[in-house]
Design a protein around this motif. Sequence first.
Motif, mmCIF file in Angstrom:
data_model
loop_
_atom_site.group_PDB
_atom_site.id
_atom_site.type_symbol
_atom_site.label_atom_id
_atom_site.label_comp_id
_atom_site.label_asym_id
_atom_site.label_seq_id
_atom_site.Cartn_x
_atom_site.Cartn_y
_atom_site.Cartn_z
ATOM 1 N N SER A 53 -48.477 -15.047 2.022
ATOM 2 C CA SER A 53 -47.684 -15.602 3.061
ATOM 3 C C SER A 53 -47.769 -17.153 3.240
ATOM 4 C CB SER A 53 -48.302 -14.844 4.540
ATOM 5 O OG SER A 53 -47.033 -14.983 5.448
ATOM 6 N N LYS A 56 -44.913 -19.624 2.384
ATOM 7 C CA LYS A 56 -43.862 -19.793 3.264
ATOM 8 C C LYS A 56 -43.668 -21.104 3.731
ATOM 9 C CE LYS A 56 -43.899 -15.011 4.857
ATOM 10 N NZ LYS A 56 -44.081 -14.292 6.289
ATOM 11 N N HIS A 125 -38.888 -14.423 -1.264
ATOM 12 C CA HIS A 125 -39.045 -14.086 0.093
ATOM 13 C C HIS A 125 -38.227 -15.171 1.078
ATOM 14 C CE1 HIS A 125 -41.974 -11.876 2.306
ATOM 15 N NE2 HIS A 125 -41.905 -12.719 3.156
ATOM 16 N N ASP A 127 -37.975 -14.873 5.474
ATOM 17 C CA ASP A 127 -37.878 -14.419 6.908
ATOM 18 C C ASP A 127 -36.926 -15.094 7.631
ATOM 19 O OD1 ASP A 127 -40.258 -12.341 6.633
ATOM 20 O OD2 ASP A 127 -41.245 -14.160 6.241
ATOM 21 N N ALA A 139 -40.629 -21.200 12.030
ATOM 22 C CA ALA A 139 -40.315 -19.777 12.175
ATOM 23 C C ALA A 139 -39.959 -19.045 11.015
ATOM 24 C CB ALA A 139 -39.325 -19.907 13.322
ATOM 25 N N ASN A 141 -38.357 -18.957 6.874
ATOM 26 C CA ASN A 141 -38.767 -19.581 5.575
ATOM 27 C C ASN A 141 -37.769 -18.975 4.390
ATOM 28 O OD1 ASN A 141 -40.187 -17.296 3.952
ATOM 29 N ND2 ASN A 141 -40.818 -17.047 6.058
ATOM 30 N N TRP A 162 -42.190 -12.694 16.157
ATOM 31 C CA TRP A 162 -41.340 -13.255 15.255
ATOM 32 C C TRP A 162 -39.920 -12.553 14.625
ATOM 33 C CZ3 TRP A 162 -39.545 -11.568 10.329
ATOM 34 C CH2 TRP A 162 -40.284 -10.628 9.650
ATOM 35 N N GLU A 163 -40.166 -11.403 14.665
ATOM 36 C CA GLU A 163 -38.922 -10.701 14.342
ATOM 37 C C GLU A 163 -37.714 -10.740 15.507
ATOM 38 O OE1 GLU A 163 -42.201 -9.311 14.696
ATOM 39 O OE2 GLU A 163 -42.289 -7.863 13.440
ATOM 40 N N ASN A 216 -36.386 -10.442 -0.194
ATOM 41 C CA ASN A 216 -37.441 -9.886 0.803
ATOM 42 C C ASN A 216 -36.575 -9.148 2.090
ATOM 43 O OD1 ASN A 216 -40.052 -9.450 1.902
ATOM 44 N ND2 ASN A 216 -39.318 -10.631 3.555
ATOM 45 N N GLU A 217 -36.844 -8.194 2.573
ATOM 46 C CA GLU A 217 -36.397 -7.641 3.759
ATOM 47 C C GLU A 217 -34.956 -8.215 4.197
ATOM 48 O OE1 GLU A 217 -39.599 -7.960 6.890
ATOM 49 O OE2 GLU A 217 -40.609 -6.581 5.942
ATOM 50 N N HIS A 288 -40.136 -1.367 2.095
ATOM 51 C CA HIS A 288 -41.378 -1.844 2.870
ATOM 52 C C HIS A 288 -41.813 -0.590 3.864
ATOM 53 C CE1 HIS A 288 -40.942 -6.497 2.284
ATOM 54 N NE2 HIS A 288 -40.851 -5.729 1.045
ATOM 55 N N TYR A 290 -43.378 -0.098 7.736
ATOM 56 C CA TYR A 290 -44.231 -0.629 8.890
ATOM 57 C C TYR A 290 -43.858 0.447 9.993
ATOM 58 C CZ TYR A 290 -45.242 -4.977 6.721
ATOM 59 O OH TYR A 290 -45.649 -5.999 5.884
ATOM 60 N N GLU A 334 -44.568 -3.659 0.721
ATOM 61 C CA GLU A 334 -45.271 -4.311 1.670
ATOM 62 C C GLU A 334 -45.772 -3.018 2.673
ATOM 63 O OE1 GLU A 334 -43.805 -7.383 4.521
ATOM 64 O OE2 GLU A 334 -43.073 -8.416 2.748
ATOM 65 N N TRP A 365 -49.653 -6.149 2.560
ATOM 66 C CA TRP A 365 -49.504 -7.400 3.278
ATOM 67 C C TRP A 365 -50.426 -7.783 3.940
ATOM 68 C CZ3 TRP A 365 -45.692 -11.061 2.447
ATOM 69 C CH2 TRP A 365 -45.697 -12.256 3.288
ATOM 70 N N TRP A 372 -55.610 -9.597 8.990
ATOM 71 C CA TRP A 372 -54.759 -8.681 8.368
ATOM 72 C C TRP A 372 -55.254 -8.592 7.021
ATOM 73 C CZ3 TRP A 372 -48.924 -6.778 8.810
ATOM 74 C CH2 TRP A 372 -48.804 -6.754 10.345
HETATM 75 O O1 9MR Z 1 -47.427 -12.054 8.408
HETATM 76 C C1 9MR Z 1 -46.459 -13.089 8.739
HETATM 77 C C2 9MR Z 1 -46.609 -13.849 9.594
HETATM 78 O O2 9MR Z 1 -47.509 -14.624 10.079
HETATM 79 C C3 9MR Z 1 -45.290 -14.697 9.992
HETATM 80 O O3 9MR Z 1 -45.150 -15.343 11.295
HETATM 81 C C4 9MR Z 1 -43.892 -13.841 9.554
HETATM 82 C C5 9MR Z 1 -42.808 -14.601 9.838
HETATM 83 O O4 9MR Z 1 -42.621 -15.623 8.636
HETATM 84 O O5 9MR Z 1 -44.085 -12.949 8.462
HETATM 85 C C6 9MR Z 1 -45.265 -12.183 8.715
HETATM 86 O O6 9MR Z 1 -45.020 -11.537 7.160
HETATM 87 C C7 9MR Z 1 -44.021 -10.493 7.240
HETATM 88 C C8 9MR Z 1 -43.497 -10.572 6.083
HETATM 89 O O7 9MR Z 1 -42.976 -11.981 5.758
HETATM 90 C C9 9MR Z 1 -42.130 -9.697 5.886
HETATM 91 N N1 9MR Z 1 -42.872 -8.269 6.313
HETATM 92 C C10 9MR Z 1 -43.543 -8.039 7.477
HETATM 93 C C11 9MR Z 1 -44.595 -8.957 7.417
HETATM 94 C C12 9MR Z 1 -45.420 -8.788 8.635
HETATM 95 O O8 9MR Z 1 -44.694 -8.869 9.830
#
Ligand code: 9MR
Length: 470
Positions: A53, A56, A125, A127, A139, A141, A162-163, A216-217, A288, A290, A334, A365, A372
């Motif tokens: 991570s 990023k 990657h 997010d 926030a 990347n 963050w989501e 990614n995602e 992935h 979760y 992941e 992940w 984690w």
């Molecule tokens: O664990 C990561 C967290 O620290 C970051 O703030 C966030 C945003 O970049 O991303 C988290 O990692 C995620 C990954 O990029 C995509 N899948 C879910 C991961 C866990 O939330």
Amino acid sequence: MKSARLITAVAVLAVLAGGGVAAATRPTPKPVARFVTDDQGRALFLHGFNTASSAKSTPDGLPTFTEADLDREYRDMGTNFVRFLIQWRALEPTPGTYDTKYLDKVAERVAWYAKRGYHVMLDMHQDLWGSDITPGKAAGNGAPGWATHLDGLPVSTDQPTWEMYYLEPGVIRAFDHFWNTTGDHPELMDHYAKAWKAVAARFKDDPAVIGYDLMNEPWGGSIQGAQFETGPLATLYRRSIAEIRSVDPDSWIFLEPQAVGVNWGLPSALPHFDDPRDGQPRIGLAPHLYPLPLDLGDDYTAGSRRWTDRTLGWWRDNTLRTAERVGGPVVLGEFGLDMSRPGSSDLVKRVLGLTDQVNMGRAYWSRDPGPWGPYDDRGKPGPLVAAMARPYPRAVGGVPVSVAYDEKSRALTLVFDANETGPTEIYLPARDFPHGGQASIGEATWDAGRRVLTVKTKTAGRLTLTITPR
Ligand code: 9MR
């Protein structure tokens, strides 16, 4: 949690996932039957981490991870796989120019893995689109600044998780431009596909690089669900496949479904893609996982554990259905959680058992230090190390049918249809197999340094190989 909210959310999910009444009427899908193979043609079980991570946010887009860190990872957990994060912003800093120095540095890291017999999947990657959605605050990347068009729409910087940034108007607009939903920036998707061509041209002959995880995602912005997966996402994948295949006929191309919903176990609408290479297609699935109860902040305990186990069942079946359509191997790209929470080691073991059961590879992940990860900020191992140090077949001289590890009896059972590709190699961790292992069939040699048992068996027929401690 907040159990009322949890139960409502998961009950809705149950219906959407087809895990309620419908489950009884739908046939259970079969385990994955295609595998990534090594240079000898042996089927690989991929077991490892997302690294990392940290890539990023470092200015050069490389993870803060050293060769010594990799040695330690192998020593402690015997992994053979990495989902290695790369960043579009670092690869294509200005439109149409690719930073070869960045690719050199990625190649240098790939070589660390190659030297130790690892297999690498490169993961483009992202997010929340990119770091330019919130200048000055980390926030998002992934995407370069020049590819970030917010049209002046706001992105508030005080989201609790963050989501939630995915719902900010500016972020939705950035994605809508990329997917050409707005019609204003058709060039962006082409840049992305051509950036993949640059990566593939660089790594096509690197035997350690098994393939590419295209995005990614994926997040559809204002287009979601089946409309997104069969529409703009499929367009991006087709274009990227074409660009990659124009230079690299052999590497695997891994596709991710849309993340939201599908990561919880909902079905994906990802369609089949043709592979223009000669011979069998090499397109796989890299979803992935979760589970929603854990995403909502619960632990893997009590009632939430039961709900999580149900969502794991839906995830498994729905992923296998998508995999049948896609037609290739599956690598769980992941899964992960805060290992300081109660029940977390059980969840990791459960996911490792589930992926074993249906022949999927997996990458936890993530490899970063912290709650984690396997080690804390000072390098002290946490509970994840014990959970990930698990016996598994690294390479199989045939086509695997099933793998199961019984922790109580410390017996690893591998059923496979032998072929003539070579011996089977099994990793055996020190805790359960302090003096190595014995094989129920064939001729075994133990490499105590690498903790790998190499078993030469008959080269035809269905075989059951059981490994127990010596
Ligand atoms: O664990 C990561 C967290 O620290 C970051 O703030 C966030 C945003 O970049 O991303 C988290 O990692 C995620 C990954 O990029 C995509 N899948 C879910 C991961 C866990 O939330």
